[in-house]
Design a protein around this motif. Structure first.
Motif, PDB file in Angstrom:
ATOM      1  N   LEU A 100       0.826  -1.213   0.000  1.00 17.51           N
ATOM      2  CA  LEU A 100       0.000   0.000   0.000  1.00 17.51           C
ATOM      3  C   LEU A 100       0.860   1.263   0.000  1.00 17.51           C
ATOM      4  N   ILE A 101       2.047   1.181   0.604  1.00 13.95           N
ATOM      5  CA  ILE A 101       2.956   2.330   0.589  1.00 13.95           C
ATOM      6  C   ILE A 101       3.622   2.476  -0.774  1.00 13.95           C
ATOM      7  N   ALA A 102       3.985   1.361  -1.385  1.00 16.31           N
ATOM      8  CA  ALA A 102       4.717   1.405  -2.660  1.00 16.31           C
ATOM      9  C   ALA A 102       3.813   1.745  -3.842  1.00 16.31           C
ATOM     10  N   ALA A 103       2.547   1.345  -3.795  1.00 14.49           N
ATOM     11  CA  ALA A 103       1.655   1.514  -4.954  1.00 14.49           C
ATOM     12  C   ALA A 103       1.511   2.967  -5.410  1.00 14.49           C
ATOM     13  N   PRO A 104       1.215   3.937  -4.521  1.00 11.23           N
ATOM     14  CA  PRO A 104       1.060   5.320  -4.995  1.00 11.23           C
ATOM     15  C   PRO A 104       2.344   5.907  -5.572  1.00 11.23           C
ATOM     16  N   MET A 105       3.488   5.499  -5.033  1.00  7.17           N
ATOM     17  CA  MET A 105       4.749   5.996  -5.575  1.00  7.17           C
ATOM     18  C   MET A 105       4.966   5.509  -7.000  1.00  7.17           C
ATOM     19  N   VAL A 106       4.628   4.249  -7.265  1.00  4.55           N
ATOM     20  CA  VAL A 106       4.788   3.699  -8.617  1.00  4.55           C
ATOM     21  C   VAL A 106       3.856   4.404  -9.594  1.00  4.55           C
ATOM     22  N   LEU A 107       2.600   4.558  -9.204  1.00  5.52           N
ATOM     23  CA  LEU A 107       1.638   5.230 -10.084  1.00  5.52           C
ATOM     24  C   LEU A 107       2.015   6.691 -10.305  1.00  5.52           C
ATOM     25  N   VAL A 110       4.923   6.926 -12.798  1.00  6.05           N
ATOM     26  CA  VAL A 110       4.586   6.582 -14.185  1.00  6.05           C
ATOM     27  C   VAL A 110       3.705   7.651 -14.835  1.00  6.05           C
ATOM     28  N   PHE A 111       2.719   8.170 -14.100  1.00  5.93           N
ATOM     29  CA  PHE A 111       1.699   9.012 -14.718  1.00  5.93           C
ATOM     30  C   PHE A 111       1.793  10.496 -14.356  1.00  5.93           C
ATOM     31  N   GLU A 112       2.478  10.859 -13.255  1.00  4.05           N
ATOM     32  CA  GLU A 112       2.403  12.229 -12.774  1.00  4.05           C
ATOM     33  C   GLU A 112       3.749  12.972 -12.775  1.00  4.05           C
ATOM     34  N   ALA A 113       4.794  12.306 -12.355  1.00  2.00           N
ATOM     35  CA  ALA A 113       6.054  12.998 -12.063  1.00  2.00           C
ATOM     36  C   ALA A 113       6.621  13.732 -13.267  1.00  2.00           C
ATOM     37  N   THR A 256      -1.456  16.153  -6.964  1.00  2.00           N
ATOM     38  CA  THR A 256      -2.599  15.748  -7.785  1.00  2.00           C
ATOM     39  C   THR A 256      -3.583  16.908  -7.969  1.00  2.00           C
ATOM     40  N   ILE A 257      -3.755  17.737  -6.957  1.00  2.00           N
ATOM     41  CA  ILE A 257      -4.635  18.905  -7.103  1.00  2.00           C
ATOM     42  C   ILE A 257      -4.062  19.868  -8.151  1.00  2.00           C
ATOM     43  N   ILE A 258      -2.744  20.060  -8.133  1.00  2.00           N
ATOM     44  CA  ILE A 258      -2.109  20.916  -9.143  1.00  2.00           C
ATOM     45  C   ILE A 258      -2.329  20.355 -10.538  1.00  2.00           C
ATOM     46  N   HIS A 259      -2.167  19.041 -10.663  1.00  2.00           N
ATOM     47  CA  HIS A 259      -2.351  18.410 -11.978  1.00  2.00           C
ATOM     48  C   HIS A 259      -3.788  18.546 -12.468  1.00  2.00           C
ATOM     49  N   ALA A 267     -11.719  15.423 -15.644  1.00  2.00           N
ATOM     50  CA  ALA A 267     -11.318  14.212 -14.949  1.00  2.00           C
ATOM     51  C   ALA A 267     -11.164  13.024 -15.885  1.00  2.00           C
ATOM     52  N   SER A 268     -11.892  12.996 -16.973  1.00  2.00           N
ATOM     53  CA  SER A 268     -11.825  11.858 -17.888  1.00  2.00           C
ATOM     54  C   SER A 268     -10.454  11.730 -18.542  1.00  2.00           C
ATOM     55  N   GLU A 269      -9.706  12.818 -18.619  1.00  2.00           N
ATOM     56  CA  GLU A 269      -8.394  12.778 -19.253  1.00  2.00           C
ATOM     57  C   GLU A 269      -7.301  12.306 -18.295  1.00  2.00           C
ATOM     58  N   ILE A 270      -7.536  12.361 -16.994  1.00  2.00           N
ATOM     59  CA  ILE A 270      -6.509  12.007 -15.992  1.00  2.00           C
ATOM     60  C   ILE A 270      -7.113  11.097 -14.908  1.00  2.00           C
ATOM     61  N   PRO A 271      -7.528   9.889 -15.270  1.00  2.00           N
ATOM     62  CA  PRO A 271      -8.161   9.013 -14.264  1.00  2.00           C
ATOM     63  C   PRO A 271      -7.205   8.595 -13.151  1.00  2.00           C
ATOM     64  N   VAL A 272      -5.923   8.415 -13.501  1.00  2.00           N
ATOM     65  CA  VAL A 272      -4.968   7.998 -12.468  1.00  2.00           C
ATOM     66  C   VAL A 272      -4.765   9.114 -11.446  1.00  2.00           C
ATOM     67  N   THR A 273      -4.782  10.359 -11.901  1.00  2.00           N
ATOM     68  CA  THR A 273      -4.644  11.488 -10.977  1.00  2.00           C
ATOM     69  C   THR A 273      -5.809  11.528  -9.994  1.00  2.00           C
TER      70      THR A 273
END
Length: 389
Positions: A100-107, A110-113, A256-259, A267-273
């Motif tokens: 649970l700790i590692a999952a948000p960092m991976v996502l 991949v999608f935000e950083a 995520t709020i900034i993104h 929201a449909s364009e950034i579901p992972v966010t």
């Protein structure tokens, strides 16, 4: 006192054979047993496997490093030559917590950083602080879950009677030691108790954990989320671990709020966010409550066990945390109490998992369970009968 008692116990073990079948054993019996076990050479594959993971110990080796002996008398399992530990025969929720700790960092990676890092609005510090606090939280999660919480050695204070399976009645008493405030407050005292499971007089504030099968110095509680006890030697790691999770969640929500704001709310364009924002918002509450609780406990110089012992409410979750006026360890200052926890010396490791131990070391011997009426022949319980002269 502990070392001298341990030395005398070892000398008693190697002394001449007693006439009552009690603690004392013949030197010849000990030497015969040691020569029959320690002389055995095992294959290098088994040695490497035992170094990599030691779950049940090794009864064939009477003189070896601690991590190969400790699992025989506790519920610990060791990895990498005793450098890491966990508790066996439990629900390993710590693995789930790690995921649970590692999952948000991976996502996030991949999608935000990449998009936030390369934007022209200078959001690089936000990305950096998320990774920094996440790394802090995850690394101290590993340290909390796999380090020594302050385990105390076993069988240091065995009775000297002819029947060591019994516990003397005086050992079941609670000893009260005076403090500098005892004259003003008679309730201000330090309690010492004998642990019938570990066969030691426990130091002040130490308690026995039935899950780990050991006594822990300044025992706070056994945490099922890290699958380890929280005690003197890893309490600060636990606090830093929770603090890192809270701050990482804060920067995850901010990023995520900034993104989302940069995409004008589509929201449909950034579901992972959206998923990460929801995850961070839901996930942050439990660590925040836990962090505030332990800061309040550390600031009042109380352990969880001490607090629950004096709470009279049926549900202690809703109990108000207040200063215990009878607590001899309270300095009277919230900041001094909290600073003392975070800055104090971790203390020595009383049971070193990587040190070599001598044959017949009482810390790694299974002593018969306490009883009242049944007589136990201690020599035949621990060792085979002596060879005829």
């Amino acid at each position: 006192m502990v070392l001298s008692s341990h030395r005398s116990r070892r000398q008693h073990l190697h002394g001449e054979e007693g006439g009552d079948g009690g603690l004392s054993l013949s030197r010849r019996n000990i030497e015969n047993e040691v020569s029959g076990t320690s002389s055995r050479k095992e294959a290098w594959t088994k040695t490497f496997y035992k170094w990599l993971i030691t779950i049940d110990g090794d009864v064939d080796i009477s003189s070896d490093r601690g991590y190969r002996r400790i699992p025989e008398v506790t519920n610990y399992a060791f990895f990498c030559g005793g450098r890491l530990r966990t508790v066996k025969h439990t629900r390993h929720l710590s693995v789930l917590v790690g995921m649970l700790i590692a999952a948000p960092m991976v996502l996030f990676s991949v999608f935000e950083a990449n998009e936030l890092w390369n934007t022209a609005y200078g959001y690089k510090p936000m990305v950096f602080f998320f990774y920094y606090f996440w790394a802090m939280g995850f690394s101290f999660f590993i340290r909390t879950a796999t380090s020594d919480p302050g385990v105390l050695p076993k069988n240091i204070h065995l009775s000297q009677g002819s029947n060591p399976g019994q516990i003397p009645q005086e050992y079941r008493n609670i000893i009260h030691l005076p403090t500098p405030d005892t004259e003003k407050n008679p309730n201000s005292k330090i309690e010492l108790k004998y642990c019938v499971a570990c066969r030691i007089w426990r130091p002040p504030r130490a308690s026995h954990c039935s899950t780990c099968g050991v006594c822990v110095e300044v025992h706070d509680h056994h945490c099922i989320w890290v699958n380890n006890c929280i005690g003197k030697r890893n309490y600060r790691y636990f606090i830093i671990f929770i603090s890192g999770l809270v701050l990482a969640a804060v920067f995850l929500i901010a990023n995520t709020i900034i993104h989302i704001s940069r995409h004008n709310g589509r929201a449909s364009e950034i579901p992972v966010t959206i998923l990460l924002l929801t995850y961070g918002t839901v996930f942050i509450w439990y660590p925040v409550i836990l962090l505030l609780y332990h800061i309040a406990m550390a600031g009042t110089q109380q352990t969880t066990r001490e607090f629950l012992k004096r709470v009279e409410m049926t549900n202690p979750v809703f109990a108000k945390i207040t200063t215990n006026e009878d607590n001899p360890f309270d300095t009277g200052s919230f900041l001094r109490n909290l600073g003392g926890l975070m800055l104090q010396c971790r203390g020595l490791s009383y049971v070193n998992t990587r040190e070599k131990n001598e044959p017949g070391d009482w810390r790694y011997i299974k002593v018969p369970q306490p009883h009242t009426f049944e007589r136990v022949n201690f020599s035949t319980t621990l060792y085979p009968p002596p060879l005829p002269a």
